[in-house]
Design an enzyme around this catalytic site. Sequence first.
Site, PDB file in Angstrom:
ATOM      1  N   HIS A 174      80.831  73.366  45.702  1.00  0.00           N
ATOM      2  CA  HIS A 174      81.371  73.701  44.384  1.00  0.00           C
ATOM      3  C   HIS A 174      80.311  74.451  43.596  1.00  0.00           C
ATOM      4  O   HIS A 174      79.142  74.057  43.563  1.00  0.00           O
ATOM      5  CB  HIS A 174      81.788  72.426  43.654  1.00  0.00           C
ATOM      6  CG  HIS A 174      81.987  72.617  42.188  1.00  0.00           C
ATOM      7  ND1 HIS A 174      82.768  73.629  41.669  1.00  0.00           N
ATOM      8  CD2 HIS A 174      81.483  71.931  41.118  1.00  0.00           C
ATOM      9  CE1 HIS A 174      82.749  73.556  40.347  1.00  0.00           C
ATOM     10  NE2 HIS A 174      81.972  72.543  39.997  1.00  0.00           N
TER      11      HIS A 174
ATOM     12  N   CYS B  65      86.675  69.239  40.006  1.00  0.00           N
ATOM     13  CA  CYS B  65      85.997  70.264  40.796  1.00  0.00           C
ATOM     14  C   CYS B  65      86.003  69.969  42.287  1.00  0.00           C
ATOM     15  O   CYS B  65      85.665  70.840  43.093  1.00  0.00           O
ATOM     16  CB  CYS B  65      84.575  70.451  40.291  1.00  0.00           C
ATOM     17  SG  CYS B  65      84.481  70.860  38.525  1.00  0.00           S
TER      18      CYS B  65
ATOM     19  N   ASN C 119      81.514  78.797  36.765  1.00  0.00           N
ATOM     20  CA  ASN C 119      82.042  77.547  37.310  1.00  0.00           C
ATOM     21  C   ASN C 119      83.551  77.534  37.107  1.00  0.00           C
ATOM     22  O   ASN C 119      84.037  77.418  35.985  1.00  0.00           O
ATOM     23  CB  ASN C 119      81.387  76.364  36.593  1.00  0.00           C
ATOM     24  CG  ASN C 119      81.893  75.008  37.078  1.00  0.00           C
ATOM     25  OD1 ASN C 119      82.982  74.888  37.622  1.00  0.00           O
ATOM     26  ND2 ASN C 119      81.101  73.977  36.845  1.00  0.00           N
TER      27      ASN C 119
END
Length: 318
Positions: A244, A120, A274
């Site tokens: 993120h 990520c 996500n």
Amino acid sequence: MFSSPSTLQGAAIVAFGDYQPAQVVTNADLTARVDTTDEWIQSRVGIRERRIAGPDDTVESMAVVAGGKALAAGGLAPEDIDLVIVATCTAQDQIPNAAASVAAKLGIVAPGAFDVNAACAGFCYALSTASDAVRAGSARNVLVIGSEKLSDWVDWDDRSTCVIFADGAGAAVVSAAEEHAVGPVVWGSSGERADKIYLRDHKYLYQEGQAVFRWTTTELYRVALEALERAGVDPSELTAFVPHQANLRIVESIARKLGAPQALVARDIVTAGNTSSASIPLALSRMVERGELPSGSTVLTLGFGAGLVYAAQVIRIP
């Protein structure tokens, strides 16, 4: 022995692009499959809906669309690009890399091309690498793309993960500039905690949610503050904070600790889920498109994820 420029040139992001699959999966859709509720999902992770790739969507195809939009937004032709970096942790095949194929499909001839897997944090890692390449004179224009198809690696009967992850791609073009508009990266890792996020049975994403939550909310704001300090930017000067999009509670917790109440905080996770390395460029692209980040905006980015790895830098919007 070797000649080199006496001073480093600047590097700046000149354009963004993004892609989201057409299929929207709401919390109500998930309650029909797993034991969960809309209230539970929103209270735990802040997500109302997410985009899930269709059968024709791949890491490469999504990267191509996002990358093509970034080129068009920057007024650049394929022949202007001399380096392509794809950040991804969900490629189905390790060989060949995605970047070379993406470049070819965009009509970019013979560029440098490689993938980055920092999970990520991948976009922040790739962005820093692109900026360094431009400043050192190794490239003039770099196409940086975060693209993920996390749905291929999710156990759709596991309510702790299937409610979180989603698919998409975001891209940016980094080009030579008179002034440096990509700040120094602050990056690192906590490899002793690598077992907190991993592929279970080499098949499904697994994470220890509480351990990851504690790590992100108690430690990572210091990384963000260091990135501001190294860029010479006071928190009061921030236009926006774009971390993120892991979990809305994590995003808001870190934002509070920055001491920048005036900064717009990206909350793309509410409707995008996500999307790992795609989440930061996807959020940036959408914020620019909505007019929330006018030219000259000062933005702090912060990526973090499996590894456990992290990276942060300050950028100025073109």
